[in-house]
Design an enzyme around this catalytic site. Structure first.
Site, PDB file in Angstrom:
ATOM      1  N   TYR A  52       0.855  -1.201   0.000  1.00 48.78           N
ATOM      2  CA  TYR A  52       0.000   0.000   0.000  1.00 48.78           C
ATOM      3  C   TYR A  52       0.884   1.242   0.000  1.00 48.78           C
ATOM      4  O   TYR A  52       1.867   1.325   0.744  1.00 48.78           O
ATOM      5  CB  TYR A  52      -0.889   0.018   1.251  1.00 48.78           C
ATOM      6  CG  TYR A  52      -1.658   1.325   1.369  1.00 48.78           C
ATOM      7  CD1 TYR A  52      -2.946   1.449   0.865  1.00 48.78           C
ATOM      8  CD2 TYR A  52      -1.067   2.450   1.964  1.00 48.78           C
ATOM      9  CE1 TYR A  52      -3.639   2.652   0.934  1.00 48.78           C
ATOM     10  CE2 TYR A  52      -1.745   3.656   2.036  1.00 48.78           C
ATOM     11  CZ  TYR A  52      -3.025   3.749   1.517  1.00 48.78           C
ATOM     12  OH  TYR A  52      -3.696   4.944   1.583  1.00 48.78           O
ATOM     13  N   GLU A  62      -3.655   7.470  -3.987  1.00 44.72           N
ATOM     14  CA  GLU A  62      -3.410   6.163  -3.379  1.00 44.72           C
ATOM     15  C   GLU A  62      -3.150   5.098  -4.435  1.00 44.72           C
ATOM     16  O   GLU A  62      -3.831   5.046  -5.455  1.00 44.72           O
ATOM     17  CB  GLU A  62      -4.669   5.812  -2.579  1.00 44.72           C
ATOM     18  CG  GLU A  62      -4.592   4.574  -1.760  1.00 44.72           C
ATOM     19  CD  GLU A  62      -5.913   4.330  -1.025  1.00 44.72           C
ATOM     20  OE1 GLU A  62      -6.052   4.800   0.118  1.00 44.72           O
ATOM     21  OE2 GLU A  62      -6.800   3.677  -1.591  1.00 44.72           O
TER      22      GLU A  62
END
Ligand code: GDP
Ligand code: MN
Length: 381
Positions: A101, A189
């Site tokens: 992530y 993101e």
């Protein structure tokens, strides 16, 4: 404003972030053609503005163009969390060894952007934050200095990224920071950023949220807005320069000024009511804006009462009152209205309104209590 995955990834690619080859399709046949072009295994991905598409069956792997066609047809007929799927992204499938992530958002309490990374990628970061917060590495970015090379290295080390990936990871982290900064984003993101079995880093998923108040600086990005997924009343409000956010209560709020609007909602809550919306009609209260706002509020079937809270400063209270009456006349409604008017010529304004049989109030407390009583059906004059 949220960008779709394909839009986010294309934007990331401009900043040197590696993304899979692929294109969007609006029907199954197109999907088949794209799969033929790409030639290999492909992944079909629903383009809807919600997370967890994978779990909902909105992401499928296909081994042939025919299978891609079939799966695209299936996905295009789905709804994911209430949202219809209108487009699918066909990407070259990656064979994934590891999911990471990587994201940036604003940390309001630190008053700085924060870059976060985790070796537990793929799953939603909120879940990692709850179940294994020690797996999240954070660095705060000084907006004037930007992301420093050593910070990117700290993150790489913090998530135990093998050292041979550090250089390219640094480029990706820096690209993400530039993309975030230059678009006035509130979130950028990559989840997951993967290490493929060929040992390459690749941004398999992308998500961006842009600050609506800065969109005027980015006409090219503003154009990407997907009106399909927005509340129609919010789209209508934007046309009239009103700031409107629909909520699920039953007291419609008509207020001039954002701070006053928030206060109005708080007071309604305090006395046990529930606001149906946030609405800032801006300075003054011209009949035109009040009319537009009233129409928007009245399209909500939950609304049982409308509470006006208008501060007359430059605009005089009697003018505001006449504006309100003109608006009601035009909209033709029997909806009960409670009106609190303060400021210059407020008394004259209230007189005009009570002569027209409207419920008026002097203080905000009084107004909120009256609106709640009307909503519950136990208001007595
Ligand atoms: P999300 O569920 O909406 O976050 O969508 P993602 O694009 O993040 O995909 C969810 C999961 O599907 C990823 O975490 C991967 O495990 C898997 N996935 C996505 N793309 C590919 C791909 O190209 N190849 C493989 N093998 N898996 C993929
Ligand atoms: Mn994802």
């Amino acid at each position: 404003m949220k960008l779709h995955e394909y839009q986010s990834k294309r934007f990331f690619a401009k900043y040197g972030i590696p993304i899979p080859k692929g294109r969007v399709a609006a029907n199954a046949e197109e999907a088949k053609h794209i799969a033929q072009e790409l030639g290999d295994r492909v992944v079909i991905k629903a383009q809807v503005l919600v997370g967890g598409r994978g779990k909902a069956g909105g992401i499928r792997l296909a081994k042939s163009p025919e299978e891609a066609e079939e799966l695209a047809a299936q996905i295009l007929s789905m709804k994911i969390k209430e949202l219809p799927v209108r487009k699918v992204l066909i990407d070259e499938a990656a064979s994934i060894d590891k999911e990471i992530y990587l994201g940036i958002t604003n940390d309001r309490s630190a008053r700085k952007p924060v870059m976060m990374a985790s070796s537990a990628g793929g799953v939603e970061i909120e879940d990692v934050a709850r179940d294994a917060p020690e797996k999240i590495v954070k660095v705060y970015i000084d907006p004037l200095l930007g992301l420093r090379d050593y910070q990117a290295r700290d993150i790489a080390a913090g998530i135990d990224l093998p050292r041979d990936h550090w250089r390219i990871f640094g480029q990706i982290a820096n690209g993400l920071w530039q993309a975030y900064r230059e678009s006035d984003a509130t979130l950028a993101e990559i989840n997951p950023l993967v290490i493929t079995s060929e040992d390459q880093l690749l941004a398999v998923d992308g998500k961006m949220v842009l600050d609506d108040n800065a969109l005027f600086r980015h006409p090219d990005l503003a154009e990407m807005r997907d009106l399909d997924v927005e509340d129609p009343s919010e789209i209508e409000a934007r046309k009239y320069g009103l700031v409107f956010i629909k909520l699920d209560g039953d007291i419609g709020c008509m207020v001039n000024g954002a701070g006053l609007a928030m206060t109005t909602m708080d007071i309604i809550k305090l006395f046990g009511g529930s606001p149906a919306n946030f609405l800032d009609i801006g300075g003054g209260a011209s009949a035109e804006k009040v009319t537009a706002a009233l129409r928007i509020i009245l399209t909500d079937p939950n609304v049982k009462t409308v509470l006006f809270n208008i501060f007359g400063g430059i605009t005089r209270g009697d003018e505001v009152a006449r504006g309100i009456l003109a608006a009601m006349n035009e909209v033709q409604t029997r909806m009960p209205m409670v009106i609190r008017l303060v400021g210059t010529n407020a008394e004259e304004g209230r007189q005009i309104l009570s002569d027209a049989d409207m419920i008026t109030a002097e203080t905000l407390t009084d107004a909120a209590k009256k609106a709640i009583a009307v909503t519950k059906g136990d208001y007595v004059q």
